[in-house]
Design an enzyme around this catalytic site. Structure first.
Site: not given
Lengths: 460, 460
Positions: A195, A213
């Site tokens: 995940g 970012k």
């Protein structure tokens, strides 16, 4: 309820509209409910969720049905909304919605790195004009308080470098490669199974997420405007198990870094994998953790560490911003922002100074090192260390034995001093043209990040 | 200049009075001068230093002579002063000066940990009443942005623990002891020679400095009032080279920690040396560096790292606060603060749950372990691991050989599970009464700080 009572209610609570109710949004709803009393005490007024805009009008376990709406445009202009929390992501239609909200005097809390990196200036201008707040702590490094420290705590200092591990997926993959010796494809599959990687991992592994970012960090750290397009971007697809092993041999580890620097009134921002010394605080940041290293003229070296993703973690950052925006509503204040932005030039990657680690497969015969060193010298690149390895991977000690008799195969491992990136790239290109060079086995940048890299280069 | 022009000037600049001009103050003056243009751009108005109060009216290389005054009381009430920056330290006369300044509507920026820890509530109340700002980022962990992240970024979260290395002198001494095997006295002398310890090191090595910081951290993190007197305090004078070696044998390192915890609506705050696992991010913080580890319900584990002292470093934090206070003056806003404080009970050290590492010199004969284990059981303390070491320091493997024949000497190294500190202390007292126990060779608390400590205990 009479109209005046309703007005009183409205004045007494800070009303929140939520756009998007996925992994993070549902955690925001949960925390707003569970911590209602504490939040009200900290703000001086209760926070009331007055609407949740979702794409499909399906039932949502955490949200009362009468709050759900598919009319996001209607929600952000409602008179009784004070703060809009945006957790949808992507550029459109969110940009239009948030600009409308800000123009209507609603404060905005957003976790949308892509939008902030592309058009943060337009949003900030809209907020400035109406006197609303714009906060986006959750857009970079999840739960880690980072933008507020940069924007406020370091507002009296000169930040010279921000270098961070800001993408958990790639850090998980690189950590897995380092600990197990797996190659990139195997580590990516493991990340997907657990995940940590999405079905389409492009945004992460090709560095788009980190580049957004980096643009946000550079803009705030250097009080200027840097967009995602200004950020040089390389992902981790080409990082090989051999690169990881080569880093280990040099006392280094490989990380995908977002690096923003300010030198002589110019800024640079880049995302690429790099070797960093294992003694550097960033080197031990493994798995899905994020960390950002900041160097400022007066403060020196600082590091911020924590979880960069996850529903509750990101919701923590969103709620911190929401409390700040709500407090400002209650006391009639505004969040701090720069009154003026410098328009500092962003220098191209080719002009940015970096260091290279280059592994060359060469014919092991007299004169090879002289030939290779000549190419570096021609391009004005100074060599820091050279090491020779046998073709079977065994490592030679000390300097290259350039007087070896036979034409065997060997690997030359070279670490340069810092030079303009274009000169380093041109050097590597030129090396491939030498008949004694059979191939370039690996090229990776090396970053000391304010720490000595004396251990680099093994025997030399 | 006419009066109205003077008023205009005054409105157009934010005027700063400085109390104290030592190591940090002179750096503040330097940065105010060197960065005047950048600071003005960030604030939206220039910062003007209008007075510097010093104890003795001697010349100061960095300050124009006409700004120097010995009349601090006069300076803080001057009409044209907007912000008072206090870098004097100590309780009186500073408390009176700052209360006067705040009551007169001046914002205050202070680095005074002792005063904030003793009477921060009175200062905050005075600021609340007049609408002025009170900032003190520099009072804890020097350059590291810490109070603002706790107070603002984590305002929507529930902080459960703050644990930090907040005193550089003691961290330098413990790091030196760990790396060189030196004893406490030798390491303290080295710290003094290198300027890391003062001539009278009491405030540092006995934990007073760290206890003040713990009180400030606990108050902000848990939205309550904790004073230095509420903080249990033990220093590092009694940490021996043997303790450091014992920690190493357990995969740990010894740090002086400030630990603030919130459990079930109660808070605790304590300062003491403790063993922490070498795998913990705090363990690698060495020398004069500071770091603070924060655990919050939603955000998870965060760490903040940087230099905790030094002139320019502390000045960076002071200037960040000064910019915030000045921005608020310009936009007519106020810094965020809690509208209400909980009055959470502070539990006594005896009720605080900790873990102990105990090294006992015992007579190595049959039945000793049973006797020792019985004492732990009587006090309701569960033993996690036991290891036996020969008297000569050689380490036994595996569990204690309790059936050994002769009455030789041996050392029992015991690590407990967590228990109320009073029960642990009483256990150690009772152990000294056993005739098979020749002495307690060492007692240190063990802190996992949110990380597993499975590696503790060596062979068991």
């Amino acid at each position: 309820m009479t109209r005046s009572a309703a007005e009183l209610d409205h004045r007494r609570s800070v009303n929140v509209a939520l756009l998007g109710c996925g992994v993070v949004g549902s955690q925001v709803v949960r925390l707003l409910t569970e911590q209602a009393d504490e939040l009200a005490a900290r703000i001086g007024a209760p926070l009331t969720l007055v609407g949740v805009a979702v794409r499909r009008p399906q039932r949502h376990p955490d949200v009362p049905a009468d709050l759900l709406t598919t009319d996001a445009a209607g929600l952000v202009t409602r008179d009784d909304v004070d703060v809009v929390v945006e957790l949808v992501g992507g550029i459109e239609p969110v940009r239009g919605l948030l600009l409308t909200a800000l123009k209507n005097g609603k404060s905005v809390v957003s976790a949308n790195k892509a939008l902030l990196a592309e058009d943060g200036a337009a949003l900030a201008a809209a907020a400035d004009e109406s006197g609303a707040d714009l906060y986006y702590e959750a857009s970079v490094a999840g739960a880690i308080p980072l933008l507020r420290p940069i924007q406020q705590s370091l507002a009296g200092d000169r930040i010279v470098r921000v270098a961070g591990i800001v993408n958990g997926t790639t850090n998980f993959i690189l950590s897995a490669m380092a600990s197990s010796g797996a190659n990139y494809t195997e580590a990516l599959e493991e990340a997907g199974r657990l995940g940590y990687a999405e079905a389409d991992p492009t945004a992460d592994v090709d560095g788009y997420d980190a580049a957004s970012k980096a643009a946000i960090l550079a803009s705030l750290a250097f009080h200027t405007r840097v967009t995602a397009d200004d950020v040089h971007r390389e992902g981790i697809r080409d990082v090989s198990a051999a690169d990881i092993a080569a880093a280990k041999a040099l006392g280094c580890t490989v990380k995908l870094l977002a690096i923003c620097e300010q030198t002589d009134g110019q800024v640079s921002a880049r995302v690429h994998p790099a070797m960093i010394p294992r003694s550097h605080p960033l080197a031990s940041v493994s798995g899905a953790y994020n960390a950002v290293f900041i160097e400022a003229a007066a403060a020196g070296q600082l590091m911020f560490y924590g979880q960069g993703a996850g529903g509750p973690q990101t919701a923590s950052a969103v709620l911190g911003d929401l409390v700040a925006a709500a407090r400002n509503r209650v006391i009639g204040g505004r969040g701090p922002r720069d009154s003026a932005h410098a328009d500092l030039p962003v220098i191209a990657m080719g002009e940015t100074r970096t260091r290279y680690h280059v592994a060359l497969d060469v014919t092991d015969r007299a004169g090879v090192l002289a030939q290779v060193a000549g190419v570096f010298a021609e391009h004005g690149v100074s060599i820091a260390t050279v090491r020779q390895e046998g073709r079977n991977g065994s490592s030679g000690e000390g300097d290259v034995d350039d007087g070896a008799p036979g034409p065997k195969d060997a690997t030359l491992v070279i670490v340069t001093h810092s030079a303009p990136d274009a000169a380093l790239a041109a050097t590597v290109d030129a090396l491939t043209g030498l008949d004694s060079v059979r191939g370039v086995a690996g090229v990776l940048r090396v970053e000391g990040l304010g720490r000595p890299v004396t251990e680099l280069g093994g025997g030399s």
